[in-house]
Scaffold this motif. Structure first.
Motif, PDB file in Angstrom:
ATOM      1  N   PHE A  30       0.870  -1.224  -0.181  1.00 27.54           N
ATOM      2  CA  PHE A  30      -0.085  -0.157  -0.119  1.00 27.54           C
ATOM      3  C   PHE A  30       0.870   1.210   0.083  1.00 27.54           C
ATOM      4  O   PHE A  30       0.638   2.144   0.908  1.00 27.54           O
ATOM      5  N   ASN A  31       1.817   1.187  -0.791  1.00 21.93           N
ATOM      6  CA  ASN A  31       2.725   2.464  -1.136  1.00 21.93           C
ATOM      7  C   ASN A  31       3.489   2.710   0.450  1.00 21.93           C
ATOM      8  O   ASN A  31       3.802   4.197   0.531  1.00 21.93           O
ATOM      9  N   LYS A  32       3.910   1.906   1.290  1.00 22.38           N
ATOM     10  CA  LYS A  32       4.457   2.119   2.441  1.00 22.38           C
ATOM     11  C   LYS A  32       5.152   0.716   2.980  1.00 22.38           C
ATOM     12  O   LYS A  32       4.530  -0.275   2.714  1.00 22.38           O
ATOM     13  N   TRP A  33       6.216   0.867   3.891  1.00 20.87           N
ATOM     14  CA  TRP A  33       6.750  -0.286   4.679  1.00 20.87           C
ATOM     15  C   TRP A  33       5.930  -0.588   5.914  1.00 20.87           C
ATOM     16  O   TRP A  33       5.351   0.340   6.554  1.00 20.87           O
ATOM     17  N   GLN A  34       5.472  -1.802   5.809  1.00 25.80           N
ATOM     18  CA  GLN A  34       4.648  -2.537   7.039  1.00 25.80           C
ATOM     19  C   GLN A  34       5.318  -3.793   7.592  1.00 25.80           C
ATOM     20  O   GLN A  34       6.202  -4.393   6.693  1.00 25.80           O
ATOM     21  N   ARG A  35       5.166  -3.598   8.949  1.00 21.14           N
ATOM     22  CA  ARG A  35       5.712  -4.842   9.320  1.00 21.14           C
ATOM     23  C   ARG A  35       4.712  -6.122   9.554  1.00 21.14           C
ATOM     24  O   ARG A  35       3.601  -5.949   9.514  1.00 21.14           O
ATOM     25  N   ARG A  36       5.160  -7.242   8.888  1.00 28.38           N
ATOM     26  CA  ARG A  36       4.251  -8.518   8.743  1.00 28.38           C
ATOM     27  C   ARG A  36       4.518  -9.382   9.700  1.00 28.38           C
ATOM     28  O   ARG A  36       5.637  -9.808  10.041  1.00 28.38           O
ATOM     29  N   TYR A  37       3.585  -9.858  10.541  1.00 30.83           N
ATOM     30  CA  TYR A  37       3.510 -10.918  11.657  1.00 30.83           C
ATOM     31  C   TYR A  37       2.983 -11.977  11.487  1.00 30.83           C
ATOM     32  O   TYR A  37       1.802 -12.055  10.684  1.00 30.83           O
ATOM     33  N   VAL A  38       3.729 -13.323  11.276  1.00 35.19           N
ATOM     34  CA  VAL A  38       2.996 -14.515  11.002  1.00 35.19           C
ATOM     35  C   VAL A  38       3.295 -15.393  12.095  1.00 35.19           C
ATOM     36  O   VAL A  38       4.173 -15.543  12.355  1.00 35.19           O
ATOM     37  N   SER A  39       2.126 -16.210  12.094  1.00 38.12           N
ATOM     38  CA  SER A  39       2.088 -17.180  13.544  1.00 38.12           C
ATOM     39  C   SER A  39       1.243 -18.429  12.756  1.00 38.12           C
ATOM     40  O   SER A  39       0.657 -18.231  11.804  1.00 38.12           O
ATOM     41  N   GLU A  40       1.547 -19.352  13.449  1.00 40.24           N
ATOM     42  CA  GLU A  40       1.028 -20.844  12.981  1.00 40.24           C
ATOM     43  C   GLU A  40       0.525 -21.487  13.725  1.00 40.24           C
ATOM     44  O   GLU A  40       0.790 -21.576  14.856  1.00 40.24           O
ATOM     45  N   ILE A  41      -0.765 -22.159  13.513  1.00 44.95           N
ATOM     46  CA  ILE A  41      -1.599 -22.865  14.686  1.00 44.95           C
ATOM     47  C   ILE A  41      -1.292 -24.347  14.334  1.00 44.95           C
ATOM     48  O   ILE A  41      -1.490 -24.965  13.000  1.00 44.95           O
ATOM     49  N   GLU A  42      -0.758 -25.176  15.286  1.00 44.64           N
ATOM     50  CA  GLU A  42      -0.787 -26.742  15.043  1.00 44.64           C
ATOM     51  C   GLU A  42      -1.873 -27.489  15.847  1.00 44.64           C
ATOM     52  O   GLU A  42      -2.082 -27.084  17.040  1.00 44.64           O
ATOM     53  N   ILE A  43      -2.779 -28.099  15.200  1.00 45.60           N
ATOM     54  CA  ILE A  43      -3.900 -28.943  16.055  1.00 45.60           C
ATOM     55  C   ILE A  43      -3.412 -30.243  15.752  1.00 45.60           C
ATOM     56  O   ILE A  43      -3.436 -31.036  14.660  1.00 45.60           O
ATOM     57  N   TRP A  44      -3.254 -31.104  17.018  1.00 48.90           N
ATOM     58  CA  TRP A  44      -3.106 -32.396  16.790  1.00 48.90           C
ATOM     59  C   TRP A  44      -4.296 -33.413  17.328  1.00 48.90           C
ATOM     60  O   TRP A  44      -4.715 -33.316  18.364  1.00 48.90           O
ATOM     61  N   GLN A  45      -4.552 -34.368  16.499  1.00 50.45           N
ATOM     62  CA  GLN A  45      -5.935 -34.937  16.731  1.00 50.45           C
ATOM     63  C   GLN A  45      -5.492 -36.548  16.097  1.00 50.45           C
ATOM     64  O   GLN A  45      -4.614 -36.795  15.230  1.00 50.45           O
ATOM     65  N   ASP A  46      -6.350 -37.562  16.779  1.00 50.00           N
ATOM     66  CA  ASP A  46      -6.295 -38.930  16.311  1.00 50.00           C
ATOM     67  C   ASP A  46      -6.687 -38.842  14.634  1.00 50.00           C
ATOM     68  O   ASP A  46      -7.616 -38.106  14.526  1.00 50.00           O
ATOM     69  N   ASP A  47      -6.176 -39.730  13.984  1.00 49.66           N
ATOM     70  CA  ASP A  47      -6.456 -39.743  12.598  1.00 49.66           C
ATOM     71  C   ASP A  47      -7.751 -40.067  12.253  1.00 49.66           C
ATOM     72  O   ASP A  47      -8.582 -41.039  12.645  1.00 49.66           O
ATOM     73  N   GLN A  48      -8.431 -39.195  11.439  1.00 54.42           N
ATOM     74  CA  GLN A  48      -9.878 -39.060  11.123  1.00 54.42           C
ATOM     75  C   GLN A  48      -9.983 -38.524   9.590  1.00 54.42           C
ATOM     76  O   GLN A  48      -9.300 -37.716   9.375  1.00 54.42           O
ATOM     77  N   ILE A  49     -10.834 -39.046   8.736  1.00 53.86           N
ATOM     78  CA  ILE A  49     -11.174 -38.351   7.537  1.00 53.86           C
ATOM     79  C   ILE A  49     -12.027 -37.181   7.805  1.00 53.86           C
ATOM     80  O   ILE A  49     -13.180 -37.565   7.925  1.00 53.86           O
ATOM     81  N   SER A  50     -11.408 -36.121   7.575  1.00 51.79           N
ATOM     82  CA  SER A  50     -12.015 -34.829   7.941  1.00 51.79           C
ATOM     83  C   SER A  50     -11.113 -33.725   7.428  1.00 51.79           C
ATOM     84  O   SER A  50      -9.930 -33.660   7.388  1.00 51.79           O
ATOM     85  N   THR A  51     -11.995 -32.576   6.821  1.00 56.83           N
ATOM     86  CA  THR A  51     -11.308 -31.377   6.445  1.00 56.83           C
ATOM     87  C   THR A  51     -11.057 -30.403   7.093  1.00 56.83           C
ATOM     88  O   THR A  51     -10.124 -29.359   7.117  1.00 56.83           O
ATOM     89  N   LEU A  52     -11.610 -30.359   8.328  1.00 59.73           N
ATOM     90  CA  LEU A  52     -11.462 -29.485   9.449  1.00 59.73           C
ATOM     91  C   LEU A  52     -11.167 -30.221  10.796  1.00 59.73           C
ATOM     92  O   LEU A  52     -11.871 -31.208  11.105  1.00 59.73           O
ATOM     93  N   PRO A  53     -10.448 -29.724  11.650  1.00 58.19           N
ATOM     94  CA  PRO A  53     -10.271 -30.459  13.234  1.00 58.19           C
ATOM     95  C   PRO A  53     -11.629 -30.372  13.993  1.00 58.19           C
ATOM     96  O   PRO A  53     -12.304 -29.624  13.629  1.00 58.19           O
ATOM     97  N   ASN A  54     -11.916 -31.274  14.913  1.00 56.43           N
ATOM     98  CA  ASN A  54     -12.857 -31.333  15.460  1.00 56.43           C
ATOM     99  C   ASN A  54     -12.707 -30.845  16.949  1.00 56.43           C
ATOM    100  O   ASN A  54     -11.845 -31.387  17.697  1.00 56.43           O
ATOM    101  N   PRO A  55     -13.453 -29.711  17.616  1.00 56.78           N
ATOM    102  CA  PRO A  55     -13.086 -29.249  18.786  1.00 56.78           C
ATOM    103  C   PRO A  55     -13.410 -30.251  19.707  1.00 56.78           C
ATOM    104  O   PRO A  55     -12.667 -30.107  20.861  1.00 56.78           O
ATOM    105  N   ASN A  56     -14.184 -31.104  19.521  1.00 58.55           N
ATOM    106  CA  ASN A  56     -14.465 -32.029  20.688  1.00 58.55           C
ATOM    107  C   ASN A  56     -13.514 -33.219  20.776  1.00 58.55           C
ATOM    108  O   ASN A  56     -13.679 -33.738  21.830  1.00 58.55           O
ATOM    109  N   LEU A  57     -12.739 -33.081  19.966  1.00 57.06           N
ATOM    110  CA  LEU A  57     -11.534 -34.478  20.050  1.00 57.06           C
ATOM    111  C   LEU A  57     -10.038 -33.735  20.359  1.00 57.06           C
ATOM    112  O   LEU A  57      -9.119 -34.437  20.592  1.00 57.06           O
ATOM    113  N   ILE A  58      -9.956 -32.567  20.953  1.00 56.75           N
ATOM    114  CA  ILE A  58      -8.978 -32.087  21.569  1.00 56.75           C
ATOM    115  C   ILE A  58      -9.349 -31.579  23.111  1.00 56.75           C
ATOM    116  O   ILE A  58     -10.009 -31.573  23.446  1.00 56.75           O
TER     117      ILE A  58
END
Length: 113
Positions: free
Chosen positions: A85-113
């Motif tokens: 946007f025509n100026k210098w900006q500081r970019r902050y990037v973070s990552e989320i890791e969610i670990w669950q037992d293997d299941q066929i799903s496209t999204l993590p299940n909140p009830n399983l963590i």
């Protein structure tokens, strides 16, 4: 199931939950005095959604379960300086890791963590 901090210990002494509500006080999202590195969040009736969400994420980062069996991990922010946007900006990037037992799903299940 891994051990984890109590709700009020994690989100602040004013936080509560029941079957239909989560209440987290804005004052509990303010950085404690002496926190290093620190951040600023000033509770106000007109806080923007992104301000409040970031304060909540920073609180999560500060209080998350650091045990080796944690199933929900928010990684520390990485920074870069970018021209946008025509100026210098500081970019902050973070990552989320969610670990669950293997299941066929496209999204993590909140009830399983």
């Amino acid at each position: 199931m891994p051990s984890e901090p109590l709700f009020a210990s994690f989100f602040g002494s004013g936080s509560t939950q029941n079957e239909s509500q989560i209440i987290i006080l804005k004052n509990d999202l303010v950085a404690p005095v002496g926190l290093a590195p620190t951040y600023e969040f000033t509770p106000a009736p007109t806080n923007r959604t992104e301000q409040t969400a970031l304060a909540l994420i920073l609180r999560w980062l500060r209080n998350q379960d650091a045990s080796t069996d944690s199933q929900f991990i928010l990684k520390p922010f990485e920074q870069s300086l970018e021209f946008r946007f025509n100026k210098w900006q500081r970019r902050y990037v973070s990552e989320i890791e969610i670990w669950q037992d293997d299941q066929i799903s496209t999204l993590p299940n909140p009830n399983l963590i």
